[in-house]
Design a protein around this motif. Structure first.
Motif, PDB file in Angstrom:
ATOM      1  N   MET A 143      36.078  13.040 -69.366  1.00 44.58           N
ATOM      2  CA  MET A 143      35.244  13.628 -69.036  1.00 44.58           C
ATOM      3  C   MET A 143      34.028  13.066 -69.620  1.00 44.58           C
ATOM      4  SD  MET A 143      36.417  16.163 -67.162  1.00 44.58           S
ATOM      5  CE  MET A 143      35.608  17.439 -67.092  1.00 44.58           C
ATOM      6  N   ARG A 144      33.595  11.683 -69.503  1.00 44.40           N
ATOM      7  CA  ARG A 144      32.884  10.919 -70.008  1.00 44.40           C
ATOM      8  C   ARG A 144      31.829  10.195 -68.966  1.00 44.40           C
ATOM      9  NH1 ARG A 144      33.553   9.633 -75.591  1.00 44.40           N
ATOM     10  NH2 ARG A 144      31.412   8.776 -75.628  1.00 44.40           N
ATOM     11  N   MET A 145      30.406  10.141 -69.285  1.00 46.18           N
ATOM     12  CA  MET A 145      29.710   9.352 -68.158  1.00 46.18           C
ATOM     13  C   MET A 145      29.534   7.710 -68.983  1.00 46.18           C
ATOM     14  SD  MET A 145      27.498   8.698 -65.994  1.00 46.18           S
ATOM     15  CE  MET A 145      25.973   9.499 -65.466  1.00 46.18           C
ATOM     16  N   ILE A 146      29.859   6.976 -68.121  1.00 47.18           N
ATOM     17  CA  ILE A 146      30.120   5.472 -68.419  1.00 47.18           C
ATOM     18  C   ILE A 146      29.052   4.726 -67.420  1.00 47.18           C
ATOM     19  CG2 ILE A 146      31.574   3.441 -68.313  1.00 47.18           C
ATOM     20  CD1 ILE A 146      33.794   5.484 -68.606  1.00 47.18           C
ATOM     21  N   VAL A 147      28.086   3.917 -68.040  1.00 42.83           N
ATOM     22  CA  VAL A 147      27.201   3.280 -67.141  1.00 42.83           C
ATOM     23  C   VAL A 147      27.547   1.728 -67.503  1.00 42.83           C
ATOM     24  CG1 VAL A 147      24.982   2.701 -66.950  1.00 42.83           C
ATOM     25  CG2 VAL A 147      25.511   4.955 -67.291  1.00 42.83           C
ATOM     26  N   ILE A 148      28.178   0.890 -66.615  1.00 43.67           N
ATOM     27  CA  ILE A 148      28.064  -0.520 -66.723  1.00 43.67           C
ATOM     28  C   ILE A 148      27.151  -1.158 -65.884  1.00 43.67           C
ATOM     29  CG2 ILE A 148      29.865  -2.430 -66.320  1.00 43.67           C
ATOM     30  CD1 ILE A 148      32.099  -0.388 -66.557  1.00 43.67           C
TER      31      ILE A 148
END
Length: 100
Positions: free
Chosen positions: A75-80
């Motif tokens: 339940m996390r936002m990940i930005v790559i």
């Protein structure tokens, strides 16, 4: 890795270009820099902080898929950010629409 494997993640070894056995390919793909960076981010950042990763290479399909599973399970936002675009992962989806 156990959490995402329990919900259906299977490593895609076609992105490993080394001539090694299939079992070794599965281990190699799990050690890509994106995967290690996400694991580090989960350990270090607070639960509500997004994990932001910048790469100087394109993200491979397996790492893209793995990030989708992690975003859903944790339940996390990940930005790559890779060389082509930003990939924003949330709730098991990437906002790039799986466009390469």
């Amino acid at each position: 890795m156990n959490k995402i494997e329990n919900v259906g993640y299977v490593a895609n070894t076609e992105f490993v270009l080394h001539d090694v056995k299939e079992g070794v390919k599965g281990d190699l793909v799990k050690m890509h820099s994106e995967n290690l960076a996400i694991a580090f981010g989960l350990l270090v950042y607070s639960d509500n902080a997004p994990i932001i990763i910048t790469k100087n290479l394109r993200i491979c399909g397996d790492c893209h898929n793995m990030a989708k599973f992690v975003s859903r399970v944790e339940m996390r936002m990940i930005v790559i950010r890779d060389t082509r675009r930003f990939h924003h992962f949330a709730d098991g989806l990437c906002y790039c629409g799986d466009y390469w």
